[in-house]
Structure formats: C-alpha cells, structure tokens
Motif scaffolding. Structure first.
Motif, PDB file in Angstrom:
ATOM      1  N   LEU A  86      34.454  61.471  32.273  1.00 32.13           N
ATOM      2  CA  LEU A  86      33.326  60.844  31.760  1.00 32.13           C
ATOM      3  C   LEU A  86      32.924  61.915  30.659  1.00 32.13           C
ATOM      4  N   LYS A  87      32.766  61.116  29.495  1.00 36.59           N
ATOM      5  CA  LYS A  87      32.325  62.253  28.029  1.00 36.59           C
ATOM      6  C   LYS A  87      30.835  61.400  27.743  1.00 36.59           C
ATOM      7  N   PRO A  88      30.086  62.515  26.873  1.00 30.28           N
ATOM      8  CA  PRO A  88      28.916  62.108  26.616  1.00 30.28           C
ATOM      9  C   PRO A  88      29.044  60.789  25.743  1.00 30.28           C
ATOM     10  N   GLU A  89      29.798  60.364  25.066  1.00 28.92           N
ATOM     11  CA  GLU A  89      30.164  59.048  24.416  1.00 28.92           C
ATOM     12  C   GLU A  89      30.123  58.214  25.202  1.00 28.92           C
ATOM     13  N   ASP A  90      30.249  58.093  26.685  1.00 33.76           N
ATOM     14  CA  ASP A  90      30.418  57.020  27.557  1.00 33.76           C
ATOM     15  C   ASP A  90      28.999  56.700  27.895  1.00 33.76           C
ATOM     16  N   THR A  91      27.949  57.542  27.392  1.00 33.74           N
ATOM     17  CA  THR A  91      26.612  57.280  27.823  1.00 33.74           C
ATOM     18  C   THR A  91      26.007  55.742  27.139  1.00 33.74           C
ATOM     19  N   ALA A  92      25.782  54.859  28.101  1.00 34.41           N
ATOM     20  CA  ALA A  92      25.260  53.401  27.644  1.00 34.41           C
ATOM     21  C   ALA A  92      24.778  52.646  28.739  1.00 34.41           C
ATOM     22  N   VAL A  93      24.382  51.402  28.444  1.00 34.14           N
ATOM     23  CA  VAL A  93      23.853  50.562  29.472  1.00 34.14           C
ATOM     24  C   VAL A  93      25.274  49.732  29.803  1.00 34.14           C
ATOM     25  N   TYR A  94      25.616  49.658  30.896  1.00 34.92           N
ATOM     26  CA  TYR A  94      26.843  48.862  31.548  1.00 34.92           C
ATOM     27  C   TYR A  94      26.615  47.709  31.981  1.00 34.92           C
ATOM     28  N   TYR A  95      27.382  46.523  31.543  1.00 32.16           N
ATOM     29  CA  TYR A  95      27.043  45.283  32.037  1.00 32.16           C
ATOM     30  C   TYR A  95      28.365  44.513  32.565  1.00 32.16           C
ATOM     31  N   CYS A  96      28.198  43.704  33.417  1.00 33.77           N
ATOM     32  CA  CYS A  96      29.407  42.969  33.792  1.00 33.77           C
ATOM     33  C   CYS A  96      29.176  41.608  33.499  1.00 33.77           C
ATOM     34  N   ALA A  97      30.085  40.701  33.334  1.00 38.34           N
ATOM     35  CA  ALA A  97      29.903  39.461  32.939  1.00 38.34           C
ATOM     36  C   ALA A  97      31.380  38.572  33.595  1.00 38.34           C
ATOM     37  N   ALA A  98      31.074  37.078  33.426  1.00 40.59           N
ATOM     38  CA  ALA A  98      31.906  36.401  34.202  1.00 40.59           C
ATOM     39  C   ALA A  98      32.352  35.211  33.285  1.00 40.59           C
ATOM     40  N   SER A  99      33.648  34.897  33.273  1.00 34.57           N
ATOM     41  CA  SER A  99      34.220  33.989  32.316  1.00 34.57           C
ATOM     42  C   SER A  99      35.186  33.155  33.030  1.00 34.57           C
ATOM     43  N   LEU A 100      35.283  31.890  32.737  1.00 35.91           N
ATOM     44  CA  LEU A 100      36.436  30.771  33.568  1.00 35.91           C
ATOM     45  C   LEU A 100      37.598  31.008  32.738  1.00 35.91           C
ATOM     46  N   THR A 101      37.766  31.731  31.560  1.00 34.14           N
ATOM     47  CA  THR A 101      38.923  31.830  30.934  1.00 34.14           C
ATOM     48  C   THR A 101      39.511  33.387  30.942  1.00 34.14           C
ATOM     49  N   TYR A 102      40.652  33.670  30.800  1.00 34.44           N
ATOM     50  CA  TYR A 102      41.056  35.057  30.344  1.00 34.44           C
ATOM     51  C   TYR A 102      41.299  35.390  28.942  1.00 34.44           C
ATOM     52  N   SER A 103      41.905  34.438  28.361  1.00 37.50           N
ATOM     53  CA  SER A 103      42.349  34.745  26.944  1.00 37.50           C
ATOM     54  C   SER A 103      42.301  33.418  25.975  1.00 37.50           C
ATOM     55  N   PRO A 104      41.258  33.403  25.099  1.00 35.14           N
ATOM     56  CA  PRO A 104      40.149  34.261  25.189  1.00 35.14           C
ATOM     57  C   PRO A 104      38.956  34.076  26.183  1.00 35.14           C
ATOM     58  N   PRO A 105      38.440  35.119  26.452  1.00 36.34           N
ATOM     59  CA  PRO A 105      37.426  35.020  27.414  1.00 36.34           C
ATOM     60  C   PRO A 105      35.970  34.483  26.759  1.00 36.34           C
ATOM     61  N   GLN A 106      35.451  33.673  27.503  1.00 39.92           N
ATOM     62  CA  GLN A 106      34.219  33.022  26.923  1.00 39.92           C
ATOM     63  C   GLN A 106      33.096  33.362  28.250  1.00 39.92           C
ATOM     64  N   TYR A 107      32.338  34.551  27.971  1.00 36.06           N
ATOM     65  CA  TYR A 107      31.546  34.862  29.226  1.00 36.06           C
ATOM     66  C   TYR A 107      30.327  34.025  29.429  1.00 36.06           C
ATOM     67  N   LYS A 108      30.319  33.511  30.377  1.00 38.57           N
ATOM     68  CA  LYS A 108      29.213  32.791  30.548  1.00 38.57           C
ATOM     69  C   LYS A 108      28.015  33.472  31.361  1.00 38.57           C
ATOM     70  N   TYR A 109      27.896  34.214  32.206  1.00 42.04           N
ATOM     71  CA  TYR A 109      27.141  34.789  32.775  1.00 42.04           C
ATOM     72  C   TYR A 109      27.043  36.452  32.657  1.00 42.04           C
TER      73      TYR A 109
END
Length: 120
Positions: A86-109
């Motif tokens: 890990l690097k200082p530039e990795d500092t962030a809020v991390y979110y997960c998301a769910a999509s019914l499609t891979y390419s292109p993804p459309q994250y619904k949740y």
C-alpha cells in the motif's frame, strides 16, 4: 432490500497490507458482477477492480495492478479486495458495487464505503 456492507478498512503504514470484504444480502449474489471503487478527498470516484460472476474474468485499474487482488466467494455472498504494498496515494474511501453486466458494467447497488488510510 439489497445491502452491500464493506469492512476491513483502517490505518496502515506504507508497504503494508489490508483485506477488504463486502458482504451482500438481498440479491442473488452469483448473478452479479462485483466491483471495487475508491474516492480520495477532493477527487472523483475511481474504478479499482471488478470480477465476473464466476470469478473467471477480472480487471484492475493500472494504478493497482500487481498490488491488489480481487476475489469472490459465492457461497458466502462476499467479495474481497486484498491490498498489498500500500501507498499513501491509496488512501480513500473504498466502495463495493454490484452490476448485472460485465462489459460495460452498470452498477445498480453500492455499499456505504470503508475508509483506508495509508501513512507514509
């Protein structure tokens, strides 16, 4: 009601590791492509990684390639993000998301996020 709940964030020194988890409920987890995103203060949300329903197809952002690993356990309705070197530039809020499609993804949740802070 669909819920995505992230955990595993925290404070770590540069060069260290963390493993994030995202537990899903209220949806048929195995039907969803899962992604990880992050947002650092004052920046736009950034794609980190995504994994197909079976786990057989994975994509990473160039900024994390070779350091982060995304994985999923469909039996546990959980997706993981192993973060190494890990690097200082990795500092962030991390979110997960769910999509019914891979390419292109459309994250619904989306989850509420977990804070990762990397000190130098």
């Amino acid at each position: 009601q669909v819920q995505l709940v992230e955990s595993g964030g925290g404070l770590v020194q540069a060069g260290g590791s963390l493993r994030l988890a995202c537990a899903a409920s209220g949806l048929t987890f195995g039907n969803y492509v899962m992604g990880w995103f992050r947002r650092a203060p004052g920046t736009e949300r950034e794609f980190v990684a995504r994994i197909s329903t079976s786990g057989g197809t994975i994509n990473y952002a160039d900024s994390v390639k070779g350091r982060f690993i995304i994985a999923r356990d469909n039996a546990k309705n959980t997706v993981y993000l192993q973060m190494n070197s890990l690097k200082p530039e990795d500092t962030a809020v991390y979110y997960c998301a769910a999509s019914l499609t891979y390419s292109p993804p459309q994250y619904k949740y989306w989850g509420q996020g977990t804070q990762v802070t990397v000190s130098s």
